[in-house]
Structure formats: structure tokens, C-alpha cells
Scaffold this motif. Sequence first.
Motif, PDB file in Angstrom:
ATOM      1  N   HIS A   1      -1.868  12.101  -2.001  1.00  0.00           N
ATOM      2  CA  HIS A   1      -2.150  13.437  -1.472  1.00  0.00           C
ATOM      3  C   HIS A   1      -1.495  14.446  -2.417  1.00  0.00           C
ATOM      4  O   HIS A   1      -0.268  14.446  -2.581  1.00  0.00           O
TER       5      HIS A   1
ATOM      6  N   ARG B   1       0.857  -1.182   0.000  1.00  0.00           N
ATOM      7  CA  ARG B   1       0.000   0.000   0.000  1.00  0.00           C
ATOM      8  C   ARG B   1       0.895   1.235   0.000  1.00  0.00           C
ATOM      9  O   ARG B   1       1.844   1.326   0.781  1.00  0.00           O
ATOM     10  N   TYR B   2       0.570   2.154  -0.890  1.00  0.00           N
ATOM     11  CA  TYR B   2       1.396   3.347  -1.087  1.00  0.00           C
ATOM     12  C   TYR B   2       0.687   4.587  -0.567  1.00  0.00           C
ATOM     13  O   TYR B   2      -0.533   4.741  -0.718  1.00  0.00           O
ATOM     14  N   THR B   3       1.476   5.456   0.048  1.00  0.00           N
ATOM     15  CA  THR B   3       1.027   6.818   0.353  1.00  0.00           C
ATOM     16  C   THR B   3       1.980   7.738  -0.402  1.00  0.00           C
ATOM     17  O   THR B   3       3.177   7.770  -0.114  1.00  0.00           O
ATOM     18  N   TYR B   4       1.439   8.442  -1.383  1.00  0.00           N
ATOM     19  CA  TYR B   4       2.285   9.211  -2.295  1.00  0.00           C
ATOM     20  C   TYR B   4       1.892  10.685  -2.204  1.00  0.00           C
ATOM     21  O   TYR B   4       0.760  11.053  -2.520  1.00  0.00           O
TER      22      TYR B   4
ATOM     23  N   GLU C   1      -8.136   8.339  -3.263  1.00  0.00           N
ATOM     24  CA  GLU C   1      -8.045   6.897  -3.039  1.00  0.00           C
ATOM     25  C   GLU C   1      -7.775   6.136  -4.335  1.00  0.00           C
ATOM     26  O   GLU C   1      -8.345   6.445  -5.378  1.00  0.00           O
TER      27      GLU C   1
ATOM     28  N   ALA D   1      -2.016   2.275   3.829  1.00  0.00           N
ATOM     29  CA  ALA D   1      -1.910   3.644   3.319  1.00  0.00           C
ATOM     30  C   ALA D   1      -2.446   4.590   4.384  1.00  0.00           C
ATOM     31  O   ALA D   1      -3.266   4.210   5.222  1.00  0.00           O
ATOM     32  N   TYR D   2      -1.981   5.847   4.348  1.00  0.00           N
ATOM     33  CA  TYR D   2      -2.332   6.823   5.379  1.00  0.00           C
ATOM     34  C   TYR D   2      -3.190   7.947   4.792  1.00  0.00           C
ATOM     35  O   TYR D   2      -2.761   8.655   3.873  1.00  0.00           O
ATOM     36  N   THR D   3      -4.401   8.097   5.329  1.00  0.00           N
ATOM     37  CA  THR D   3      -5.201   9.269   4.988  1.00  0.00           C
ATOM     38  C   THR D   3      -4.646  10.472   5.739  1.00  0.00           C
ATOM     39  O   THR D   3      -3.835  10.329   6.673  1.00  0.00           O
TER      40      THR D   3
ATOM     41  N   GLY E   1      -3.540   2.203  -2.700  1.00  0.00           N
ATOM     42  CA  GLY E   1      -2.966   3.262  -1.885  1.00  0.00           C
ATOM     43  C   GLY E   1      -3.724   4.566  -1.963  1.00  0.00           C
ATOM     44  O   GLY E   1      -4.872   4.619  -2.421  1.00  0.00           O
ATOM     45  N   ILE E   2      -3.056   5.629  -1.516  1.00  0.00           N
ATOM     46  CA  ILE E   2      -3.666   6.957  -1.455  1.00  0.00           C
ATOM     47  C   ILE E   2      -2.675   7.980  -1.978  1.00  0.00           C
ATOM     48  O   ILE E   2      -1.469   7.917  -1.682  1.00  0.00           O
TER      49      ILE E   2
ATOM     50  N   ASP F   1      -6.366  12.656   0.241  1.00  0.00           N
ATOM     51  CA  ASP F   1      -7.107  11.387   0.220  1.00  0.00           C
ATOM     52  C   ASP F   1      -7.669  11.002  -1.145  1.00  0.00           C
ATOM     53  O   ASP F   1      -8.832  10.641  -1.290  1.00  0.00           O
TER      54      ASP F   1
END
Length: 662
Positions: free
Chosen positions: A620, A512-515, A613, A560-562, A617-618, A611
Motif C-alpha cells: 500500500h 505473506r507481507y503487507t507493506y 499486488e 496479506a491484507y487488502t 504480498g501486497i 492494493d
Amino acid sequence: MGRGVLLFTVLCVSLAAADRKPTIAEKLREDADLSQFLALLERNVVANTSLQYRQLTMFAPTNEAFQRYNGMMDDNLVLYHISNLATTLTNLDYAISSEFDGNPPLWVTRRRDAMHDDIYVNNAKVHVSRSYQATNRNGKRQVLHVIDQVLQPLQPHGSSSSSSSVYNPNAFQFLEHSDEFNIGQHRLRSFRQKVTQLQKKEVFNADGRHTFFIPVDEGFKPTTRSDLIDEKVVDGHVIPHHVLFTKATPDTKEFETLAFGDNVKVIVSFSTAMNGNEEITYVKSNTVAGDAKHSRGVVIADIVKANIPVKNGVVHLIQRPLMVVDTSVIDFLKEKDDGPLCKFYEVIMDLGSNNQFLKELNVAKDITLFAPSNEAWNEPSVQNIVRNHQKLKDILNLHLVRERLPMDAIIHNNMNQIYQAPTASPRKYLYFNVLTHGNNKTLTVEGGGVNATVIQPNIAATNGFVHIIDRVLGVPYTTVYEKLRTDPMLNITYNLGRRQVFNHQLKDMEHRYTYFVPRDHAWLKFQIRHPSAFKALFKEDYGYFTKQILERHVIRAGRAYTVSDLKLLANETHPFVLPTSRDPLRLRVKESDKNYYVEWNGHWIHVFRPDVECTNGIIHVIDEPFVLESDIRATGAADKIRVTSSLFLLFVSFCFARMLEN
């Protein structure tokens, strides 16, 4: 000698017979695909006589066309498929007279587009390659055209035209005597009464070729709707100088109505949609310029009986009057069980009649609803979400804006910047983009990471507008990679990530990606401040530096992080450390005036779209890239190294050349 002459004569006759072109009658008997039409023809004395002795043009439906046909079938129907002139496709005018009682016209449409040049007779398409001409045994020229539908004339009740007092009626005569004709259970008395009361008979009596829309009596509920129909509204039900059959008319092509003048301007178009296996055709009036009595916006009506040919054009019976805006947003959603948004209404009602979203639709004064089409709810990912009521509530709120937003207002607001509108979901916005193709503008809207196209804008309601979109917002259907590749706001980051195949990892479904993705506007600001560094990022031999910078923006983990997650973990006073492939990313998060900001390397950066989605992942979207001064110096140093290396190579080459000379 006599026997030889006889044999020669027989041989000549045989050769002549072999060379003779088959007649239309013979052609019909040879073609098994036209056997049902031939059977109908053989039962009619007039048609048979014409075939033997007269010049004619014959429009022959295929057997498949007869299998689909559900109208009246009597022996005289064949006469509506025959004209007493021999006319090839090249010579077909806009109308040709038939041999049916009263000699009603058959209307011809030539539909041209980039791929095809099609010909229609009424609503039947001509199989151009199968057209054929020959002479009959009496030397009369005859033409055969094969068509894909049975031509259906306007017929009186019963099997005989003797029961009707009107032959080949024009639109007003049809309206006046509609009870005598076979139009199913539909009644037209309410609209007929308004036309007579407003002295608009001449509109429907007019000679020429026109298209008329007549609302059936069921469409005059509530009864107050009749009071809203004035002379201008009646004019809005007539398209002059065009005979428009549904299949022969392109979807969404707009035509001016008689109600297109200096103050009020109304255009009409057709559209089709699938409801299960059934194709439904709608007509849309769009009041592009209105006044105090005629609201701007689109009114949609089902065509309940299409393509009724009359002497001066074609009539379509419609489910409700055009131009009349007297229903709320929620009334429009629930108006018909098979309407264009019936599945959206079902989803809303599945939450129960007391759910908050439904209550707001019922009482709100000024709203805009971005409503997913029936087809949009068939996506498997959407079906899974529908069963999760808590998630569904959030998704529904994402489709609602608490203000009136017609399409032209959105386009105007979007001219100088990306327009964003707050939704009923707290701290979540819709983002708009306008795509221009020649004179046509297409509006796209993004919410919750899903980019949807507005396929029907500006449906007017008493308390706002409805825009029909082709996807359910908030239900992701693309990976981080696909979102990056297709989002028009993220082009620069995507192109930077193509270096050293950095982007390819973003297709991975195992992680899961947070980009944190700088939008194009952020990179352009960076370019103004650091032009040489920005230019260096795109040079082939700087791929390593580019990759290092992008790595700082990506967290790959088991989740992933909101932004809400990050705010809990990293408030304004305590940073939270996120692992990246480059170096730890230390962030603080704050919320101000309904916007989020992340603090990185000592300064606060606005999160333009939080966010977004994706399936893995998510994203930003941020207003400034995570670039350090040392990154800029490194690119500058690399530039100097490259220059120094070039000078050194030049010096070595010079020395080597001098050695060869000596």
C-alpha cells in the motif's frame, strides 16, 4: 637440354596455375552452400554466357534461402540475380540494374545502427564476409555477393513474360495492370478506382525511389469505407524518397508520408509480431496532426504481400486502408483472427457473449482500452487466472478507462504530478510514468501491482483509443522485494531498506507481507519538515534506527491484507492491531471521495496506491511515513552521542600526547 627446358616450362605453368585466383564460376562450384543457385544458373544460357565472357555482379542465395523460397521458379529467375556491371560492396549505389526482362532495378539499402553496418539487396541481407571478386578466363572483372534470400521479381501469371504487356512497371503501371501479375488472390480494383477518380496517378507514376502501400479489395468492407478516402488519404499511402523493404527497415522507425503538410501530418512505420511460430509484419499510419476529416491516431494494417519491387521503388499490399478511422474499439479487437490483439478478444469472449465487459465495449461512447499483446497472455501466471472467471472479470475492468486518453494527454497530465486514471474496476486506478530517452518518450502504466510498457500507443477508434501493452495488469509477477526495487515511485524506501539487509526478507515466499510503503514524495515532505532526521536515516551508523522505522511499516503473517480487508477489520471507530517486528500497528481505515485513508498515531494518512499486488504480498503506497517524534529525538540524541564520543576521543588523544611529551 630440350628436355630440361620443357620441364622448366611445365613447372612455371604449374606454379602460375597454383597462384591464379579462382574465377567466380570455380568459386561457385567449390562452395557446396551455393549448389542450388549453381544448378539454376547452369540451366540458363544467357547467364552461362555472361559468366564466361562478360563483366558482371552476381547475387547468389544460399541453399537455405532456396528452401524457404515459395515463389515461382523458372530458369529466368537467375537473371534477376545478375547485373552486367562488376560492383563491389563499397561501390554499390542505391540501385543496380538486373538482367531480368525489362532490366528492373535491384534496390540497395545500407542499414546502420550502433552494432551493425548491414547491406540489403531488396529484402535479402548480404553476407558481407563472403563477397568475392576475380577475373574470368577472358580477363573480365566479376563480383560475387552471397545473400540470405532468393530475390523475387514482379512476374506475370504463367511461366513466361510474354503473357504481360508491361515490363518493369512503375507503381501506377503495376496498379493499373495488377490482374496480369502473380500476386496471389489479391485484387486492387477498389483502390485503383479511387486513385483514378481523385486524379492521383502522378503520385504513383513519379520517377525516383519511393514506397507505396496499396490496400487490397477485401479492405474496403464495409463499402462506406471507400467514401472516406480522399486525396490526403491517398498521399498517406506513399513515402517519398525512401525504398523500404520490410527486413531492411528497422521496426518503429518513422517516415513522413506525402500527407505531411501544414495542417495534416501523417507518419508511417513498420512493426513485427509473432503469432505462434509465424512472424507477421504490420504497417502503422500515425496521424499526429489531423483536421475535421482526418482523425488523429494510429491505424494498423497487416502487410498481406510485402516487398513487390517496381521501377520507382517498392509496393506493399496491405489488408486495409491507412488513416481511415471507421471502426469501434471492439471492431478493432475482432477484425482479424490473427490480429495483434486476437488473444485478448478470445479471453473476453470466453466469459460469454453477454458478459458486462463486452457489453460496455459495444455501447461506450468514450473509452480508452489498455490491451495486452498476444505475447502477454502466454505467461503461466496469466494462464492460471484466465480459468478463474470471477477474477478475470475484475482484471478486464482494470484495463478500461471511461474517457478518451491519447498518449499526449497522459503525458501532459503527468507533467507536474503522477497522473492516475479511474478504471472500470471500482476504486482502482491506473498510474502512469513517462521515461525519456533523448527525444523518445516511453509510457508505462501500472494497475493492480503490475507495471506494463505501452508498446503501441494511440490506435484510433470511433469511440476512443487502444494502447497495446506488454503485460496483463492485475496479475502479479514480482515479489514485494522486486516491486520495491523496480518501481520508480518507491526509490527512497527501497534504498533505506538496503541498510542492514532489511529488504532481503521481502523475497521470502513462505510468508505473506503487507507493506505500507511511503512513496518518494512522502519522504521529501518529511525531509522539508525534519531535514536533520532525514539526513541521519541515510548515515551508516544510524542503520539500526532506520531498520526500526521500516519494521513499523511491515506486517509478516500467513496472509496479506487488502485495504478492503482492513476496512472490514478496522473502521473509523474501532482500530485494528496488526503485529509488526517493532511494535503493534494500530490502524483505522476510512473511504472518502473514492480514496482510502489510514489513521495512525492520531492523524489520517492518504493511501495513494492501495492494493499493489505481488506474488508474496501486497504493497500500500502511502503519503506519509509512520515516524514518531521519539524516532526523531532518538536520531538527534544519537547525533549528540556521536559528537560527544568524538570530543571524548579527541580529549583522550590530547592527554596521551601530553603524557608522552613529559
